[in-house]
Scaffold this motif. Structure first.
Motif, mmCIF file in Angstrom:
data_model
loop_
_atom_site.group_PDB
_atom_site.id
_atom_site.type_symbol
_atom_site.label_atom_id
_atom_site.label_comp_id
_atom_site.label_asym_id
_atom_site.label_seq_id
_atom_site.Cartn_x
_atom_site.Cartn_y
_atom_site.Cartn_z
ATOM 1 N N THR A 254 0.819 -1.238 0.055
ATOM 2 C CA THR A 254 0.070 -0.010 -0.056
ATOM 3 C C THR A 254 0.757 1.414 0.078
ATOM 4 O OG1 THR A 254 -1.806 -1.176 1.326
ATOM 5 C CG2 THR A 254 -1.700 1.413 1.339
ATOM 6 N N TYR A 255 1.840 1.159 0.723
ATOM 7 C CA TYR A 255 2.826 2.326 1.129
ATOM 8 C C TYR A 255 3.995 2.335 0.004
ATOM 9 C CZ TYR A 255 0.016 3.480 5.060
ATOM 10 O OH TYR A 255 -1.052 3.492 6.199
ATOM 11 N N GLN A 256 3.997 1.452 -1.035
ATOM 12 C CA GLN A 256 5.441 1.359 -1.677
ATOM 13 C C GLN A 256 5.649 2.603 -2.469
ATOM 14 O OE1 GLN A 256 5.031 -1.911 -4.109
ATOM 15 N NE2 GLN A 256 3.500 -1.237 -5.511
ATOM 16 N N ASP A 257 4.481 3.392 -2.985
ATOM 17 C CA ASP A 257 4.919 4.627 -3.820
ATOM 18 C C ASP A 257 4.862 5.767 -2.808
ATOM 19 O OD1 ASP A 257 2.675 3.297 -6.439
ATOM 20 O OD2 ASP A 257 4.840 3.051 -6.112
ATOM 21 N N LYS A 258 4.574 5.666 -1.465
ATOM 22 C CA LYS A 258 4.819 6.866 -0.656
ATOM 23 C C LYS A 258 6.107 7.099 -0.238
ATOM 24 C CE LYS A 258 -0.063 7.128 0.460
ATOM 25 N NZ LYS A 258 -1.038 7.430 1.730
ATOM 26 N N PRO A 259 6.474 8.426 0.114
ATOM 27 C CA PRO A 259 7.874 8.483 0.582
ATOM 28 C C PRO A 259 7.919 8.386 1.981
ATOM 29 C CG PRO A 259 7.054 10.673 -0.123
ATOM 30 C CD PRO A 259 6.066 9.584 -0.628
ATOM 31 N N ALA A 260 8.853 7.903 2.601
ATOM 32 C CA ALA A 260 8.931 7.405 3.889
ATOM 33 C C ALA A 260 9.643 8.799 4.624
ATOM 34 C CB ALA A 260 9.873 6.460 4.321
ATOM 35 N N LEU A 261 8.852 9.312 5.744
ATOM 36 C CA LEU A 261 9.377 10.323 6.460
ATOM 37 C C LEU A 261 10.850 10.332 7.247
ATOM 38 C CD1 LEU A 261 6.175 11.208 8.499
ATOM 39 C CD2 LEU A 261 7.125 12.171 6.243
ATOM 40 N N THR A 262 11.285 9.103 7.420
ATOM 41 C CA THR A 262 12.607 8.880 8.048
ATOM 42 C C THR A 262 13.612 7.940 7.108
ATOM 43 O OG1 THR A 262 12.050 7.321 9.486
ATOM 44 C CG2 THR A 262 12.051 9.640 10.338
ATOM 45 N N ASP A 263 14.812 8.204 7.252
ATOM 46 C CA ASP A 263 15.524 7.227 6.220
ATOM 47 C C ASP A 263 15.895 5.840 7.157
ATOM 48 O OD1 ASP A 263 17.397 9.816 5.058
ATOM 49 O OD2 ASP A 263 15.614 8.972 4.338
ATOM 50 N N ASN A 264 15.946 5.870 8.453
ATOM 51 C CA ASN A 264 16.466 4.964 9.392
ATOM 52 C C ASN A 264 15.066 4.025 9.553
ATOM 53 O OD1 ASN A 264 15.108 6.447 11.378
ATOM 54 N ND2 ASN A 264 16.650 6.084 12.736
ATOM 55 N N VAL B 227 5.424 -6.767 19.631
ATOM 56 C CA VAL B 227 6.241 -6.625 18.835
ATOM 57 C C VAL B 227 5.792 -6.390 17.636
ATOM 58 C CG1 VAL B 227 8.395 -7.358 17.853
ATOM 59 C CG2 VAL B 227 8.186 -7.342 20.446
ATOM 60 N N TYR B 228 5.025 -7.474 17.054
ATOM 61 C CA TYR B 228 4.363 -7.727 16.056
ATOM 62 C C TYR B 228 3.491 -5.846 15.532
ATOM 63 C CZ TYR B 228 5.539 -12.427 14.781
ATOM 64 O OH TYR B 228 6.018 -13.460 14.452
ATOM 65 N N GLN B 229 2.817 -5.591 16.808
ATOM 66 C CA GLN B 229 1.711 -4.420 16.545
ATOM 67 C C GLN B 229 2.733 -3.259 16.347
ATOM 68 O OE1 GLN B 229 -1.382 -4.386 16.118
ATOM 69 N NE2 GLN B 229 -0.951 -2.295 15.604
ATOM 70 N N GLN B 230 4.073 -3.097 17.161
ATOM 71 C CA GLN B 230 4.739 -2.199 16.961
ATOM 72 C C GLN B 230 5.627 -1.912 15.555
ATOM 73 O OE1 GLN B 230 7.741 -2.892 19.865
ATOM 74 N NE2 GLN B 230 6.819 -1.757 21.623
ATOM 75 N N GLN B 231 5.691 -3.081 15.027
ATOM 76 C CA GLN B 231 6.224 -3.254 13.571
ATOM 77 C C GLN B 231 5.094 -2.635 12.907
ATOM 78 O OE1 GLN B 231 7.660 -7.081 12.521
ATOM 79 N NE2 GLN B 231 9.078 -7.180 14.337
ATOM 80 N N ILE B 232 3.788 -2.876 12.854
ATOM 81 C CA ILE B 232 2.958 -2.463 12.000
ATOM 82 C C ILE B 232 2.663 -0.966 12.133
ATOM 83 C CG2 ILE B 232 0.068 -2.507 11.721
ATOM 84 C CD1 ILE B 232 1.723 -4.972 10.482
ATOM 85 N N ASP B 233 2.910 -0.597 13.416
ATOM 86 C CA ASP B 233 2.515 1.002 13.876
ATOM 87 C C ASP B 233 3.726 1.682 13.036
ATOM 88 O OD1 ASP B 233 1.346 0.376 17.215
ATOM 89 O OD2 ASP B 233 0.082 0.407 15.451
ATOM 90 N N LEU B 234 4.820 1.262 13.191
ATOM 91 C CA LEU B 234 6.112 1.761 12.556
ATOM 92 C C LEU B 234 5.880 2.137 11.197
ATOM 93 C CD1 LEU B 234 9.146 2.897 12.725
ATOM 94 C CD2 LEU B 234 9.702 0.521 12.358
ATOM 95 N N ILE B 235 5.487 0.995 10.596
ATOM 96 C CA ILE B 235 5.193 1.405 9.216
ATOM 97 C C ILE B 235 4.255 2.320 8.729
ATOM 98 C CG2 ILE B 235 4.346 0.066 6.921
ATOM 99 C CD1 ILE B 235 5.505 -2.504 8.074
ATOM 100 N N GLU B 236 3.197 2.390 9.454
ATOM 101 C CA GLU B 236 1.901 3.217 9.290
ATOM 102 C C GLU B 236 2.404 4.731 9.588
ATOM 103 O OE1 GLU B 236 -1.145 1.900 11.529
ATOM 104 O OE2 GLU B 236 -2.064 0.489 10.046
ATOM 105 N N ARG B 237 3.037 4.876 10.694
ATOM 106 C CA ARG B 237 3.866 6.248 11.185
ATOM 107 C C ARG B 237 4.542 6.705 10.300
ATOM 108 N NH1 ARG B 237 4.178 4.041 16.884
ATOM 109 N NH2 ARG B 237 6.511 4.083 16.149
ATOM 110 N N VAL B 238 5.588 5.808 9.739
ATOM 111 C CA VAL B 238 6.455 6.529 8.624
ATOM 112 C C VAL B 238 5.869 6.778 7.428
ATOM 113 C CG1 VAL B 238 8.512 5.735 7.303
ATOM 114 C CG2 VAL B 238 8.523 5.249 9.878
ATOM 115 N N HIS B 239 4.823 6.113 6.985
ATOM 116 C CA HIS B 239 4.323 6.626 5.734
ATOM 117 C C HIS B 239 2.945 7.199 5.517
ATOM 118 C CE1 HIS B 239 6.716 3.018 4.698
ATOM 119 N NE2 HIS B 239 7.170 3.753 3.572
#
Length: 168
Positions: A104-114, A149-161
């Motif tokens: 879903t987010y592959q075309d959206k730029p990420a807010l951070t590089d790390n 930990v799984y939920q944190q990974q999902i949240d990270l992807i959503e917050r970045v994009h």
């Protein structure tokens, strides 16, 4: 004949009703306002509410399924329960949701590089928890940690994009 009398009685009662019924107040003001009022710019810019419902459902359904499966372990663990299957199911649901979000987010730029290094750290934490679960498969705390930990990974992807400050 009784049906004839009842029909005549009904006709008389209908004839005695007033022909016009007046409303308690003037309704034309509200009708005119509804007809002439143009949608504002904020109304046009608002996304449709079904979009929010679809996004919430796509996140909520797997989360509820995981929560139910983990909460069923909160009591004494039955000897016939295969916790390895539960861990595999939890991991499969997470991987499915993660890959869906990444597509879903592959075309959206990420807010951070790390963010990918942070994601890798969380994946390493999940692997460590899975390793601990191999030694203690009925540990409810470890299962909840894995879910977190799984939920944190999902949240990270959503917050970045798609951070919340960009969503109006």
């Amino acid at each position: 004949m009784t049906t004839n009398k009842s029909q005549d009685s009904l006709q008389q009662q209908l004839a005695s009703l007033p022909q016009d019924v007046q409303p308690g107040r003037d309704l034309w003001q509200g009708i005119e306002l509804a007809i002439t009022q143009q949608p504002s710019a904020t109304d046009k810019a608002k996304p449709k509410s079904w979009v929010y419902g679809a996004v919430a459902a796509s996140i909520l359904v797997p989360a509820v399924a995981v929560w139910i499966s983990i909460s069923s372990l909160s009591g004494p663990v039955e000897p016939g329960l295969d916790s390895a299957a539960l861990i595999a199911q939890l991991s499969e649901q997470y991987e499915s949701q993660k890959s869906s979000l990444l597509v879903t987010y592959q075309d959206k730029p990420a807010l951070t590089d790390n963010w990918q290094s942070q994601l890798t750290e969380l994946e390493d934490a999940a692997a460590a928890i899975k390793s601990a679960l191999k030694h203690d498969p009925n540990n409810v705390a470890l299962l909840r940690m894995l879910q977190t930990v799984y939920q944190q990974q999902i949240d990270l992807i959503e917050r970045v994009h798609a951070p919340k400050w960009q969503q109006i």
